[in-house]
Design a protein around this motif. Sequence first.
Motif, PDB file in Angstrom:
ATOM      1  N   ARG A 122       0.848  -1.196   0.000  1.00 53.43           N
ATOM      2  CA  ARG A 122       0.000   0.000   0.000  1.00 53.43           C
ATOM      3  C   ARG A 122       0.884   1.247   0.000  1.00 53.43           C
ATOM      4  O   ARG A 122       1.891   1.301   0.719  1.00 53.43           O
ATOM      5  CB  ARG A 122      -0.890  -0.014   1.239  1.00 53.43           C
ATOM      6  CG  ARG A 122      -1.887   1.160   1.342  1.00 53.43           C
ATOM      7  CD  ARG A 122      -2.663   1.043   2.661  1.00 53.43           C
ATOM      8  NE  ARG A 122      -3.673   2.077   2.832  1.00 53.43           N
ATOM      9  CZ  ARG A 122      -4.920   1.978   2.399  1.00 53.43           C
ATOM     10  NH1 ARG A 122      -5.294   0.889   1.735  1.00 53.43           N
ATOM     11  NH2 ARG A 122      -5.794   2.946   2.609  1.00 53.43           N
ATOM     12  N   VAL A 123       0.519   2.270  -0.788  1.00 59.29           N
ATOM     13  CA  VAL A 123       1.275   3.536  -0.868  1.00 59.29           C
ATOM     14  C   VAL A 123       0.340   4.675  -0.470  1.00 59.29           C
ATOM     15  O   VAL A 123      -0.720   4.861  -1.082  1.00 59.29           O
ATOM     16  CB  VAL A 123       1.830   3.784  -2.280  1.00 59.29           C
ATOM     17  CG1 VAL A 123       2.677   5.048  -2.295  1.00 59.29           C
ATOM     18  CG2 VAL A 123       2.630   2.587  -2.763  1.00 59.29           C
ATOM     19  N   ASP A 124       0.720   5.436   0.551  1.00 61.61           N
ATOM     20  CA  ASP A 124      -0.078   6.569   1.028  1.00 61.61           C
ATOM     21  C   ASP A 124       0.342   7.830   0.258  1.00 61.61           C
ATOM     22  O   ASP A 124       1.420   8.386   0.493  1.00 61.61           O
ATOM     23  CB  ASP A 124       0.154   6.759   2.531  1.00 61.61           C
ATOM     24  CG  ASP A 124      -0.724   7.858   3.112  1.00 61.61           C
ATOM     25  OD1 ASP A 124      -1.518   8.442   2.356  1.00 61.61           O
ATOM     26  OD2 ASP A 124      -0.612   8.127   4.322  1.00 61.61           O
ATOM     27  N   LEU A 125      -0.500   8.293  -0.664  1.00 63.93           N
ATOM     28  CA  LEU A 125      -0.146   9.442  -1.504  1.00 63.93           C
ATOM     29  C   LEU A 125      -0.122  10.750  -0.723  1.00 63.93           C
ATOM     30  O   LEU A 125       0.500  11.736  -1.153  1.00 63.93           O
ATOM     31  CB  LEU A 125      -1.135   9.566  -2.672  1.00 63.93           C
ATOM     32  CG  LEU A 125      -1.202   8.381  -3.632  1.00 63.93           C
ATOM     33  CD1 LEU A 125      -2.164   8.669  -4.765  1.00 63.93           C
ATOM     34  CD2 LEU A 125       0.174   8.059  -4.193  1.00 63.93           C
ATOM     35  N   ASP A 126      -0.811  10.815   0.412  1.00 62.51           N
ATOM     36  CA  ASP A 126      -0.844  12.040   1.213  1.00 62.51           C
ATOM     37  C   ASP A 126       0.362  12.180   2.119  1.00 62.51           C
ATOM     38  O   ASP A 126       0.551  13.227   2.742  1.00 62.51           O
ATOM     39  CB  ASP A 126      -2.119  12.074   2.076  1.00 62.51           C
ATOM     40  CG  ASP A 126      -3.383  12.113   1.223  1.00 62.51           C
ATOM     41  OD1 ASP A 126      -3.331  12.725   0.148  1.00 62.51           O
ATOM     42  OD2 ASP A 126      -4.398  11.525   1.641  1.00 62.51           O
ATOM     43  N   ASN A 127       1.170  11.129   2.213  1.00 65.23           N
ATOM     44  CA  ASN A 127       2.313  11.157   3.116  1.00 65.23           C
ATOM     45  C   ASN A 127       3.420  12.040   2.517  1.00 65.23           C
ATOM     46  O   ASN A 127       3.887  11.796   1.403  1.00 65.23           O
ATOM     47  CB  ASN A 127       2.844   9.728   3.321  1.00 65.23           C
ATOM     48  CG  ASN A 127       3.812   9.655   4.484  1.00 65.23           C
ATOM     49  OD1 ASN A 127       4.648  10.524   4.701  1.00 65.23           O
ATOM     50  ND2 ASN A 127       3.705   8.561   5.249  1.00 65.23           N
ATOM     51  N   PRO A 128       3.851  13.104   3.235  1.00 67.00           N
ATOM     52  CA  PRO A 128       4.892  13.996   2.690  1.00 67.00           C
ATOM     53  C   PRO A 128       6.237  13.305   2.498  1.00 67.00           C
ATOM     54  O   PRO A 128       7.105  13.829   1.788  1.00 67.00           O
ATOM     55  CB  PRO A 128       4.984  15.113   3.747  1.00 67.00           C
ATOM     56  CG  PRO A 128       4.421  14.519   4.999  1.00 67.00           C
ATOM     57  CD  PRO A 128       3.379  13.537   4.565  1.00 67.00           C
ATOM     58  N   ALA A 129       6.434  12.143   3.124  1.00 67.56           N
ATOM     59  CA  ALA A 129       7.721  11.438   2.988  1.00 67.56           C
ATOM     60  C   ALA A 129       7.806  10.629   1.703  1.00 67.56           C
ATOM     61  O   ALA A 129       8.851  10.038   1.403  1.00 67.56           O
ATOM     62  CB  ALA A 129       7.920  10.513   4.193  1.00 67.56           C
ATOM     63  N   LEU A 130       6.716  10.601   0.919  1.00 71.51           N
ATOM     64  CA  LEU A 130       6.700   9.796  -0.306  1.00 71.51           C
ATOM     65  C   LEU A 130       7.671  10.358  -1.341  1.00 71.51           C
ATOM     66  O   LEU A 130       7.642  11.552  -1.658  1.00 71.51           O
ATOM     67  CB  LEU A 130       5.279   9.767  -0.887  1.00 71.51           C
ATOM     68  CG  LEU A 130       5.109   8.999  -2.200  1.00 71.51           C
ATOM     69  CD1 LEU A 130       5.446   7.524  -2.005  1.00 71.51           C
ATOM     70  CD2 LEU A 130       3.696   9.164  -2.742  1.00 71.51           C
ATOM     71  N   ASN A 131       8.529   9.492  -1.866  1.00 72.33           N
ATOM     72  CA  ASN A 131       9.465   9.868  -2.926  1.00 72.33           C
ATOM     73  C   ASN A 131       8.806   9.563  -4.268  1.00 72.33           C
ATOM     74  O   ASN A 131       8.562   8.397  -4.605  1.00 72.33           O
ATOM     75  CB  ASN A 131      10.780   9.081  -2.761  1.00 72.33           C
ATOM     76  CG  ASN A 131      11.832   9.501  -3.760  1.00 72.33           C
ATOM     77  OD1 ASN A 131      11.608   9.483  -4.963  1.00 72.33           O
ATOM     78  ND2 ASN A 131      13.000   9.863  -3.252  1.00 72.33           N
ATOM     79  N   ASP A 132       8.512  10.590  -5.045  1.00 72.19           N
ATOM     80  CA  ASP A 132       7.789  10.413  -6.307  1.00 72.19           C
ATOM     81  C   ASP A 132       8.543   9.497  -7.266  1.00 72.19           C
ATOM     82  O   ASP A 132       7.955   8.621  -7.908  1.00 72.19           O
ATOM     83  CB  ASP A 132       7.549  11.773  -6.964  1.00 72.19           C
ATOM     84  CG  ASP A 132       6.543  12.612  -6.199  1.00 72.19           C
ATOM     85  OD1 ASP A 132       6.068  12.141  -5.144  1.00 72.19           O
ATOM     86  OD2 ASP A 132       6.240  13.733  -6.640  1.00 72.19           O
ATOM     87  N   ARG A 133       9.833   9.716  -7.392  1.00 72.41           N
ATOM     88  CA  ARG A 133      10.636   8.927  -8.338  1.00 72.41           C
ATOM     89  C   ARG A 133      10.609   7.441  -7.961  1.00 72.41           C
ATOM     90  O   ARG A 133      10.428   6.573  -8.822  1.00 72.41           O
ATOM     91  CB  ARG A 133      12.077   9.436  -8.353  1.00 72.41           C
ATOM     92  CG  ARG A 133      12.982   8.722  -9.368  1.00 72.41           C
ATOM     93  CD  ARG A 133      14.412   9.213  -9.217  1.00 72.41           C
ATOM     94  NE  ARG A 133      14.533  10.600  -9.585  1.00 72.41           N
ATOM     95  CZ  ARG A 133      14.753  11.021 -10.824  1.00 72.41           C
ATOM     96  NH1 ARG A 133      14.865  10.143 -11.812  1.00 72.41           N
ATOM     97  NH2 ARG A 133      14.867  12.307 -11.087  1.00 72.41           N
ATOM     98  N   PHE A 134      10.762   7.151  -6.675  1.00 71.98           N
ATOM     99  CA  PHE A 134      10.751   5.766  -6.217  1.00 71.98           C
ATOM    100  C   PHE A 134       9.377   5.126  -6.454  1.00 71.98           C
ATOM    101  O   PHE A 134       9.282   3.967  -6.852  1.00 71.98           O
ATOM    102  CB  PHE A 134      11.120   5.706  -4.728  1.00 71.98           C
ATOM    103  CG  PHE A 134      11.253   4.317  -4.186  1.00 71.98           C
ATOM    104  CD1 PHE A 134      12.391   3.560  -4.426  1.00 71.98           C
ATOM    105  CD2 PHE A 134      10.226   3.743  -3.444  1.00 71.98           C
ATOM    106  CE1 PHE A 134      12.508   2.270  -3.938  1.00 71.98           C
ATOM    107  CE2 PHE A 134      10.339   2.455  -2.949  1.00 71.98           C
ATOM    108  CZ  PHE A 134      11.489   1.706  -3.201  1.00 71.98           C
TER     109      PHE A 134
END
Length: 631
Positions: free
Chosen positions: A82-94
Amino acid sequence: MHLAEVADYIQSRYGIEASYVDLAGQTLAAITVPGANESFALLLKKDGRETVELKAGSLAKFLAAQPAFGPAVFMQDPAWIRVDLDNPALNDRFFYKTLDSAYQSSRPLEAAKNTAEDRQEHEIYLLDEGEDFQEEVIPKRPAFFKDSDFDRLLAEKGQPVIPEGIQQMQESYDYLAVPRRESNFYRQGMLMANYEDDFAQMVPINKQRPVYHDLTVDQLRSYFSWRTKFRQGKYKPAPAAYVYLLASELVCQIGVKEKADGLRQLRLLFAKCVEQKDISTSWQEKHILQNYLVYYGFALEEIRPDFEDELMRGEVYHNLLSGEASGQELYQAICCLSSYLPKNNPLLKKEPEKFYELLAQVWQEVRLNPYQLLKLLVGEKTTLPVEMFADTVFFSLDPVKDAELILGPGLVYRCQGGQWSNEVYWPSGRQRQLLANFMHEFDRLSRQAFKQGRALKEKDLPPAFKQSIVQGIADYQEILVERARPKVNINLASLDQIRADAAETKESLLTEEERQLEAEDAEKITSESNKQVSESSAAEENMTKDIDETAASGLGLDENEEQLLLDLFSGQPYQDFLRQRHLLLSVVVDQINEKIFDEIGDAVIDCDGQKAEIVEDYRSDLADLLGIEEK
């Protein structure tokens, strides 16, 4: 990051469109590779939260430990994450690399390059025990590997090949650019700045504010063909999206030689829109042109015509708030804001100048009130943030960092560190009702004070405002009373000449008999005066011990003024003295008062024109001044 961006990426890169459904209290879209049996991604939205679940296979445990990643919730399968799109720690490239990996692992066929140097593909087959293994070459499928899925589907439908320029533009899209939408629009726009097309069909665009990335090939060709004709001077009515795209190009300086050329094209574009009445762009037109003029630093004389309404509004508020406007300017400004106007006020109809003066006096009371009544009544000057070109897609490689543009007292644009703001007058939240009631009460109370016109019914108004109106009217009435008092202006510089002229005129009118009688009267008066002086000499000696002979002359008094002052001080008669010398009592008294004013600070002699006397309060001060010692 948002689901819409992920859906755009999937559609553009894989040619798969997300189709949402409502299930179990949430909205979701299952993404499946054409020809595959299972989905490789789920786009989910629940309670305002957006997430993506991906099929990660054997890497699921590793990926679930990464920032913003975790075990799948909807797909209760250890191979999913699961990927939380609202999480500011998300690395877009990864994230996008993980999404690409999930897509590739779900494809029913493996892709390979079709070149001479490519290695041969192998198929792995598990043999039963005792069978011999023999390697075989898997036949290549050049047609499939040569074209992308999207191009292959187009070819199968018999549609034309994508023009090279558009294909190059589409391939240049960078999903990792920041800000992605604006920077990609600028980059792709620069690639297509000189592109021309001749696509016959006008393809509609349903999206009101698109970028190139949102459009199909036919829509792109249709837009670029329309733009080509516009540049050739052949305007054709088009959907609002076409105008939006072209306006965005112009503000980004795409296909623009210099800023003046961009302004010319913008004005021409909006003028054609109005002329053809094909779309409604009046609000966008105004703000786009204003932003363009300010951002690109045009001369003030070129900018002001596009800000006529704003400058007029600023002047209205400046007149009401600055304290610099006349009564008539105040009234004209109030006429622009108040729903009630005292047009039938008798004073305004009969004596407008008095009405304006009265309004200015009342307004001054309100303005100087310590409780900031004027701020509540009208408004105040404030600074608001401004997003330049908010009605278009805008991006610049070298954005403005610092600037200031003063258009008028109530309209200033500033840019500090790339952040734009606008200094303007902002109306009070209670202005509409409060200002109308204030003007009604001003009308009512002014009629009452000057006893003119019919009485008006009282309106609800806070006491502080009503008190300011009453006080302002009272102050103005005092001004009128003071103005009505008679003023006597004597030109002392020409007094001697007046006396000489009067004496000469009198002398020329006398007969010989009158002259003889006057001489006899003068002789008689002199004799009596000498007698009175001798009789009073003893009294004078008792009253004064010493008289400083130079004191009077030190005050700047002449002989006549000195004699009259001493006569008044000692109580001696002075009428004959004045008559002999043809002097006016009031004139000589005024001269004495004026010359002694600097020493005493007030008039020392009271005179009603017929008689005069020393003011008792200043008698001792005058004695000291003249060097007279009273007993």
